[in-house]
Design an enzyme around this catalytic site. Structure first.
Site, PDB file in Angstrom:
ATOM      1  N   HIS A 199      -2.949   3.345  -4.732  1.00  0.00           N
ATOM      2  CA  HIS A 199      -2.335   2.831  -3.491  1.00  0.00           C
ATOM      3  C   HIS A 199      -0.895   2.378  -3.733  1.00  0.00           C
ATOM      4  O   HIS A 199      -0.432   1.416  -3.104  1.00  0.00           O
ATOM      5  CB  HIS A 199      -3.173   1.690  -2.902  1.00  0.00           C
ATOM      6  CG  HIS A 199      -4.412   2.177  -2.191  1.00  0.00           C
ATOM      7  ND1 HIS A 199      -4.397   2.629  -0.900  1.00  0.00           N
ATOM      8  CD2 HIS A 199      -5.702   2.313  -2.614  1.00  0.00           C
ATOM      9  CE1 HIS A 199      -5.618   3.003  -0.537  1.00  0.00           C
ATOM     10  NE2 HIS A 199      -6.431   2.835  -1.564  1.00  0.00           N
ATOM     11  N   GLU A 245     -10.052   2.857  -4.803  1.00  0.00           N
ATOM     12  CA  GLU A 245      -9.720   4.260  -4.554  1.00  0.00           C
ATOM     13  C   GLU A 245      -8.624   4.772  -5.486  1.00  0.00           C
ATOM     14  O   GLU A 245      -7.654   5.377  -5.037  1.00  0.00           O
ATOM     15  CB  GLU A 245      -9.269   4.423  -3.097  1.00  0.00           C
ATOM     16  CG  GLU A 245     -10.356   4.075  -2.103  1.00  0.00           C
ATOM     17  CD  GLU A 245      -9.909   4.230  -0.650  1.00  0.00           C
ATOM     18  OE1 GLU A 245     -10.697   4.774   0.127  1.00  0.00           O
ATOM     19  OE2 GLU A 245      -8.783   3.822  -0.316  1.00  0.00           O
ATOM     20  N   ASP A 274       0.860  -1.185   0.000  1.00  0.00           N
ATOM     21  CA  ASP A 274       0.000   0.000   0.000  1.00  0.00           C
ATOM     22  C   ASP A 274       0.897   1.236   0.000  1.00  0.00           C
ATOM     23  O   ASP A 274       2.124   1.120  -0.127  1.00  0.00           O
ATOM     24  CB  ASP A 274      -0.950  -0.022   1.206  1.00  0.00           C
ATOM     25  CG  ASP A 274      -2.308   0.601   0.857  1.00  0.00           C
ATOM     26  OD1 ASP A 274      -2.322   1.760   0.403  1.00  0.00           O
ATOM     27  OD2 ASP A 274      -3.338  -0.077   1.027  1.00  0.00           O
TER      28      ASP A 274
HETATM   29  C1  ACM Z   1     -10.938  -0.088   0.759  1.00  0.00           C
HETATM   30  O1  ACM Z   1     -11.433   0.042   1.892  1.00  0.00           O
HETATM   31  N1  ACM Z   1     -10.350   0.933   0.161  1.00  0.00           N
HETATM   32  C2  ACM Z   1     -11.004  -1.344   0.061  1.00  0.00           C
END
Ligand code: ACM
Length: 541
Positions: free
Chosen positions: A267, A334, A194
């Site tokens: 991410h 996201e 991440d």
């Molecule tokens: C997430 O909570 N962005 C998968």
């Protein structure tokens, strides 16, 4: 057995001693639990555990677990059962075991017979056996006379753990896997990369570990706090390939599949900190993120250039070679469109590929990796945002939004794992106590976890219930710096989730009874810092 005593205008239910044995003590509740009118089976170190040779590993696991709990080390034998009594017999049977993960236990008099046809069936039976036995050390222990038939409601039952925001020792990852096995989950979703770090050892891109695994500071307090405060101390690390193999082997004995996640194309801050050439601004020196909640705020996307695509091929090949699971999680959540919009090279790439929008570019990335994984004989799973584009429906979708989203994704033809923020995000508060330990906003008390309908009515009404293969809870660790905090956040919610996913018949008061009588003592014997206010903080508060 119940006796009714009618007093003066008073109806009293009296429980006689033997009744304690008759109520089901097992969590998640089995499909059928029958207390037999017979004596229980007393076991001791001379008792033989017979097993079919093909399940030697699970017989060993059962022996080890029973010894750990009771101090009684059973004798193991792969031969056919002799007449020596008492005995425990593990056996397979194609006729009576009709589904995956199913098992049957019958115990009475001098023998226990455990029937299953697959690894998970024997692992599940082991957990039930542990809950039938006393949770204390002694020279002999009695398994009550019972007949149990059991199998899961959903085929996918998972727990996720984010080891990026905070990393945990291998010993805790194993303990977490033991928690999963005990609760009859079958999948561990290991969130390995991440913005805040890269957490597995990579051969082909060493800077992912020398640079991407470390951040120079970490946010203190809540990410909405103003002004933001930081602990200025290098934080990070990664699991070596040998450690990962060790964890995979540990999970395999317990019938737990590990789905690793490498989150792209957003991410990716730790990736571009290590290799800026994969970013939309290759001349920038990026840092590994030291704050939380990066979405739309800071650039963390991969650029669609040849170096990035080569990287994706290489890195997913490494991951696929390391992990035996059929599914690989490719993230896709996201993904901010902002940075691609601002970048002329990205825009030129989109034009050259006829991609009408940044959303289509995101799908392009995901399909690119999904196709690559298919060549490696793997399947892909990703967060629900990837279903917004025009993606091949063989990819499995994790819906972290709401019931409406589940319906939309099911209508597109995808299979779904339900992991809705409400109530399956265990990083949210489980109380409204202002003094509760820091967590993400939102209230997900244990009762909501227990009662959430995994297959929403709207999905049922559309005839698409079969599209939902199960569910999992997610444990994002921004506010969980240590194993003790993870334990606090997951218990008893993990226990409630296990029953929601496993058991057809749900009964919250009976769950609370078992939680109190059986599970809390377990948490204590695991030395677990569980949340104690689960009865106070209910759905209505
Ligand atoms: C997430 O909570 N962005 C998968």
């Amino acid at each position: 057995m119940r006796e009714r005593l009618v007093g003066i205008g008073l109806l009293l239910l009296v429980t006689i001693n033997s009744q304690a044995q008759m109520l089901n003590p097992i969590t998640p509740a089995p499909v059928t639990y029958e207390s037999l009118k017979a004596t229980g089976v007393a076991i001791q170190s001379s008792t033989i555990l017979y097993y079919p040779a093909s399940f030697a590993v699970q017989a060993n696991y059962m022996q080890q677990q029973i010894e750990q709990q009771t101090g009684i080390r059973l004798q193991l034998s792969a031969g056919s059962p002799s007449k020596t009594l008492p005995r425990i017999i593990l056996q397979t049977d194609e006729k009576s075991i009709t589904r995956p993960e199913m098992y049957h236990i019958s115990a009475a008099g001098k023998q226990v017979i455990i029937t299953a046809n697959d690894i998970r069936g024997f692992v599940n039976a082991t957990q039930t056996l542990l809950q039938l036995l006393p949770n204390k050390k002694s020279a002999t222990a009695t398994i009550p006379a019972v007949a149990i038939t059991d199998y899961p409601q959903f085929s996918y039952r998972g727990m996720h753990l984010d080891v990026v925001r905070h990393i945990f020792p291998v010993s805790y990852v194993k303990k977490y896997i033991d928690y999963l096995a005990f609760h009859k989950f079958n999948t561990f979703h290991w969130h390995l990369t991440d913005d805040q770090g890269w957490r597995f050892e990579v051969k082909s891109y060493p800077k992912l570990n020398s640079v991407g695994s470390w951040r120079d500071s970490t946010l203190i307090g809540h990410f909405k706090d103003v002004p933001a405060r930081y602990e200025r101390k290098t934080y990070g690390g990664f699991y070596t390939r040998n450690e990962i193999r060790e964890v995979i082997a540990y999970a395999a004995v317990r019938g737990i599949t590990i789905i690793p996640e490498l989150d792209i194309p957003g991410h990716s801050r730790a990736t571009i900190a290590a290799y800026p050439e994969f970013s939309t601004k290759p001349d920038t020196t990026w840092n590994v993120a030291s704050t939380w909640g990066m979405y739309n705020r800071q650039n963390n996307v991969l650029a669609p250039n040849e170096a990035s695509f080569q990287f994706l091929r290489d890195i997913f090949t490494e991951l696929a070679e390391l992990f035996p699971s059929t599914y690989i999680h490719i993230g896709g959540d996201e993904c901010s469109m902002l940075w691609w919009k601002q970048d002329p090279n990205t825009q030129a790439f989109m034009k050259s590929k006829n991609l009408p929008s940044e959303k289509a570019l995101e799908t392009y990335f995901i399909e690119y990796v999904a196709k690559h994984l298919k060549q490696l004989h793997k399947k892909s799973v990703g967060w629900h945002e990837i279903a917004e584009g025009d993606l091949d429906t063989t990819t499995l979708i994790m819906n972290w939004s709401d019931d409406k989203q589940a319906l939309a994704v099911a209508k597109k033809g995808f299979e779904i794992i339900q992991t809705p923020g409400k109530p399956f995000y265990f990083d949210h508060y489980q109380s409204k106590d202002p003094n509760d330990s820091l967590a993400i906003h939102g209230y997900n008390p244990v009762e909501n976890v227990y009662k959430y309908q995994v297959v929403p009515d709207a999905v049922k009404a559309a005839g698409l219930a079969h599209k939902i293969i199960g569910a999992q809870a997610n444990v994002w660790t921004e506010y969980m710096a240590f194993p003790t905090k993870v334990d606090y956040m997951v218990f008893p919610r993990m226990t409630a989730l296990s029953e929601n996913l496993w058991s057809q018949q749900k009964d919250y008061p009976d769950f609370l009874r078992r939680l109190e009588e059986e599970m809390i003592p377990r948490y204590k014997s695991w030395n677990s810092s569980y949340f104690q206010g689960y009865k106070v903080w209910t759905r209505d508060k």
